[in-house]
Design an enzyme around this catalytic site. Structure first.
Site, PDB file in Angstrom:
ATOM      1  N   LYS A 135      62.338  29.499  46.422  1.00 53.82           N
ATOM      2  CA  LYS A 135      61.129  28.696  46.242  1.00 53.82           C
ATOM      3  C   LYS A 135      60.993  27.780  47.448  1.00 53.82           C
ATOM      4  CE  LYS A 135      58.135  27.975  42.761  1.00 53.82           C
ATOM      5  NZ  LYS A 135      57.644  28.884  41.742  1.00 53.82           N
TER       6      LYS A 135
ATOM      7  N   GLY B 112      44.971  26.171  26.436  1.00 56.29           N
ATOM      8  CA  GLY B 112      44.680  26.385  27.854  1.00 56.29           C
ATOM      9  C   GLY B 112      44.043  27.738  28.066  1.00 56.29           C
ATOM     10  N   VAL B 113      42.737  27.731  28.426  1.00 54.57           N
ATOM     11  CA  VAL B 113      42.048  29.011  28.629  1.00 54.57           C
ATOM     12  C   VAL B 113      41.556  29.115  30.074  1.00 54.57           C
ATOM     13  CG1 VAL B 113      41.507  29.585  26.253  1.00 54.57           C
ATOM     14  CG2 VAL B 113      40.030  27.977  27.450  1.00 54.57           C
ATOM     15  N   GLY B 114      42.488  28.896  30.988  1.00 50.92           N
ATOM     16  CA  GLY B 114      42.221  29.063  32.418  1.00 50.92           C
ATOM     17  C   GLY B 114      42.389  30.521  32.794  1.00 50.92           C
TER      18      GLY B 114
ATOM     19  N   VAL C  97      44.996  32.675  33.043  1.00 49.99           N
ATOM     20  CA  VAL C  97      45.749  33.557  32.143  1.00 49.99           C
ATOM     21  C   VAL C  97      45.171  33.491  30.732  1.00 49.99           C
ATOM     22  CG1 VAL C  97      48.004  34.155  31.195  1.00 49.99           C
ATOM     23  CG2 VAL C  97      47.871  33.199  33.490  1.00 49.99           C
TER      24      VAL C  97
ATOM     25  N   TYR D 217      42.263  32.848  29.543  1.00 49.38           N
ATOM     26  CA  TYR D 217      40.995  33.568  29.354  1.00 49.38           C
ATOM     27  C   TYR D 217      41.240  35.072  29.168  1.00 49.38           C
ATOM     28  CZ  TYR D 217      36.665  35.913  30.566  1.00 49.38           C
ATOM     29  OH  TYR D 217      35.570  36.752  30.545  1.00 49.38           O
TER      30      TYR D 217
HETATM   31  P1  NAD Z   1      44.963  27.568  35.181  1.00 50.37           P
HETATM   32  O1  NAD Z   1      45.045  26.277  35.920  1.00 50.37           O
HETATM   33  O2  NAD Z   1      43.943  28.560  35.565  1.00 50.37           O
HETATM   34  O3  NAD Z   1      44.764  27.290  33.616  1.00 50.37           O
HETATM   35  C1  NAD Z   1      45.373  26.261  32.946  1.00 50.37           C
HETATM   36  C2  NAD Z   1      44.365  25.702  31.967  1.00 50.37           C
HETATM   37  O4  NAD Z   1      44.992  24.712  31.169  1.00 50.37           O
HETATM   38  C3  NAD Z   1      43.178  25.014  32.661  1.00 50.37           C
HETATM   39  O5  NAD Z   1      41.969  25.552  32.159  1.00 50.37           O
HETATM   40  C4  NAD Z   1      43.355  23.542  32.304  1.00 50.37           C
HETATM   41  O6  NAD Z   1      42.110  22.850  32.173  1.00 50.37           O
HETATM   42  C5  NAD Z   1      44.080  23.664  30.975  1.00 50.37           C
HETATM   43  N1  NAD Z   1      44.782  22.462  30.558  1.00 50.37           N
HETATM   44  C6  NAD Z   1      45.409  21.523  31.311  1.00 50.37           C
HETATM   45  N2  NAD Z   1      45.934  20.561  30.514  1.00 50.37           N
HETATM   46  C7  NAD Z   1      45.638  20.903  29.244  1.00 50.37           C
HETATM   47  C8  NAD Z   1      45.898  20.332  27.973  1.00 50.37           C
HETATM   48  N3  NAD Z   1      46.539  19.165  27.857  1.00 50.37           N
HETATM   49  N4  NAD Z   1      45.456  20.978  26.860  1.00 50.37           N
HETATM   50  C9  NAD Z   1      44.766  22.146  26.963  1.00 50.37           C
HETATM   51  N5  NAD Z   1      44.484  22.731  28.145  1.00 50.37           N
HETATM   52  C10 NAD Z   1      44.905  22.118  29.257  1.00 50.37           C
HETATM   53  O7  NAD Z   1      46.433  28.182  35.242  1.00 50.37           O
HETATM   54  P2  NAD Z   1      46.866  29.673  34.889  1.00 50.37           P
HETATM   55  O8  NAD Z   1      46.976  30.453  36.140  1.00 50.37           O
HETATM   56  O9  NAD Z   1      46.031  30.190  33.767  1.00 50.37           O
HETATM   57  O10 NAD Z   1      48.353  29.427  34.378  1.00 50.37           O
HETATM   58  C11 NAD Z   1      48.598  28.844  33.113  1.00 50.37           C
HETATM   59  C12 NAD Z   1      50.083  28.538  32.975  1.00 50.37           C
HETATM   60  O11 NAD Z   1      50.838  29.734  33.114  1.00 50.37           O
HETATM   61  C13 NAD Z   1      50.619  27.590  34.039  1.00 50.37           C
HETATM   62  O12 NAD Z   1      51.643  26.822  33.446  1.00 50.37           O
HETATM   63  C14 NAD Z   1      51.229  28.529  35.072  1.00 50.37           C
HETATM   64  O13 NAD Z   1      52.266  27.913  35.794  1.00 50.37           O
HETATM   65  C15 NAD Z   1      51.756  29.627  34.179  1.00 50.37           C
HETATM   66  N6  NAD Z   1      51.867  30.938  34.834  1.00 50.37           N
HETATM   67  C16 NAD Z   1      50.771  31.501  35.402  1.00 50.37           C
HETATM   68  C17 NAD Z   1      50.866  32.758  35.984  1.00 50.37           C
HETATM   69  C18 NAD Z   1      49.661  33.427  36.585  1.00 50.37           C
HETATM   70  O14 NAD Z   1      49.715  34.625  36.848  1.00 50.37           O
HETATM   71  N7  NAD Z   1      48.578  32.711  36.819  1.00 50.37           N
HETATM   72  C19 NAD Z   1      52.098  33.441  35.994  1.00 50.37           C
HETATM   73  C20 NAD Z   1      53.212  32.846  35.380  1.00 50.37           C
HETATM   74  C21 NAD Z   1      53.080  31.585  34.808  1.00 50.37           C
END
Ligand code: NAD
Length: 365
Positions: A80, A180-182, A184, A186
């Site tokens: 990392k 959390g519907v970002g 992943v 979504y």
């Molecule tokens: P993202 O930032 O697109 O989505 C995260 C969502 O969580 C956002 O919509 C944000 O507004 C919401 N959020 C923040 N605080 C919140 C709360 N208190 N309550 C409810 N929602 C809240 O991130 P992502 O890419 O979707 O990743 C989500 C998680 O998965 C992160 O912890 C990330 O480290 C982990 N992750 C992601 C991936 C990937 O492929 N993107 C892979 C492994 C792990």
């Protein structure tokens, strides 16, 4: 700060301090273990308070990558990088190119990627200086956004948990709460909707909530209550440390599985507490390894179909973890750690057997 003592605690192989004052670059690259292959892990841009805080974080994160790569069955080690700075004001092409030259200097022992506060664009700047970078855009031959593959991995992982709990993979009619519907979350909601799941969602971003409410018939709920809903599955896809002293006693779901990293506030105590309450917890770094599988695929010439196929393996991995947890009466997160360590130890042994040369042996904690 005693750097060697900090490295020695979890047997890190190498730490590289990178400094190029001309472009304001101050970074640390940590390589935890390369028994399985070159170390791979994202580069985080963060305004750490001091050097020690940054070093602590990069050591912790790189070690986590060793476990994630191992449990995902990849021929990769754990590494990392962190860059000190304010992500809103301190980023530049020159800074990332300088970072890229340090990565290049390691000759492939460390492969970088996006992470918190770094994007595809910045990895493309890094790519100008080194080939040892993944997560670049599809247009440039990279793997692009890993979230759909991560979401798919979480979805098949939940099916494995359902099979273990209820004897069936069928998810139709069950209730799932997604926090959390970002990116992943979504995509995960889409899979759940197609499988006939009744969805409950929360997010601090209202537009994102509305999107899944409109597209997938989800019901929006208060963010403070999402973990405590009377549902079958709780899927944390936002924050770390959501499984803690306050939330665990309120959880009614019998399965927890989601994309968020470091879901357990403390792995020992809270993993055990979930087991005691008969809640089946899919260890975060095992169920969310689809993202790593996706970028790892890029190293062999990216093929989206192959990445999804490999992510399907998360189902069997979790079944093995759940089985070991039952047989040995240990929390699932501990079973997952043991399986990841077992693979590294045996690869180390087999390598030294064939080459007849002493190799670094992975030490169990
Ligand atoms: P993202 O930032 O697109 O989505 C995260 C969502 O969580 C956002 O919509 C944000 O507004 C919401 N959020 C923040 N605080 C919140 C709360 N208190 N309550 C409810 N929602 C809240 O991130 P992502 O890419 O979707 O990743 C989500 C998680 O998965 C992160 O912890 C990330 O480290 C982990 N992750 C992601 C991936 C990937 O492929 N993107 C892979 C492994 C792990």
């Amino acid at each position: 700060m005693d750097v060697f003592q900090m490295m020695g605690r979890h047997d890190h192989e190498q730490v590289v301090f990178c400094h190029e004052p001309e472009f304001g670059l101050k970074a640390i690259i940590a390589i935890h273990n390369t028994t399985l292959g070159p170390s791979l892990g994202g580069c985080r841009f963060y305004p750490y308070q001091n050097d020690e805080e940054g070093l602590y974080d990069v050591l912790r994160l790189s070690r986590g990558m060793t476990y994630k790569a191992s449990i995902a069955g990849l021929n990769l080690g754990g590494g990392k990088a962190i860059i000190f700075g304010n992500p809103d004001t301190d980023k530049s092409e020159f800074l990332f190119r300088a970072f890229g030259r340090f990565v290049d200097g390691l000759g492939g022992r460390y492969i970088t990627a996006e992470d918190v506060n770094t994007t595809v664009r910045e990895m493309e700047w890094v790519r100008m200086e080194t080939q040892y970078v993944t997560g670049i855009s599809r247009a440039l031959g990279g793997s692009g956004d890993p979230s759909p593959v991560t979401a798919f991995g979480v979805f098949v992982g939940i099916k494995a948990a359902r099979k273990t709990k209820a004897g069936t993979e069928d998810l139709s009619g069950i209730k799932v709460a997604v926090q959390g519907v970002g990116h992943v979350g979504y995509n995960l909601c889409r899979y759940f909707h197609d499988a006939g799941v009744e969805l409950y969602v929360s997010d601090i971003n209202q537009e994102r909530v509305e999107r899944v409410v409109n597209e997938f018939d989800a019901k929006a709920v208060n963010g403070n209550e999402i973990h405590a809903l009377d549902v079958d599955v709780f899927a944390p896809c936002a924050l770390g440390a959501v499984l803690n002293d306050e939330t665990i006693p309120e959880i009614k779901a019998s399965i927890i599985g989601g994309a968020a990293n470091n879901q357990l506030a403390t792995s020992k105590e809270h993993g055990a507490s979930l087991l005691k309450r008969n809640i089946l917890y899919a260890p975060d770094y095992a169920i969310n390894s689809g993202g790593l599988i996706n970028v790892a695929n890029e190293l062999e010439g990216y093929n989206r179909e192959r990445a999804f196929k490999q992510a399907e393996g998360i189902y069997d991995t979790l079944m093995e973890i759940f089985k070991m947890s039952v047989e040995e009466g240990i929390p699932t997160n501990q079973a997952s750690d043991r399986l990841a360590e077992y693979r590294i130890q045996n690869v180390a042994k087999s390598k030294s057997f064939y080459t007849n040369s002493p190799r670094r042996v992975f030490k169990r904690r």
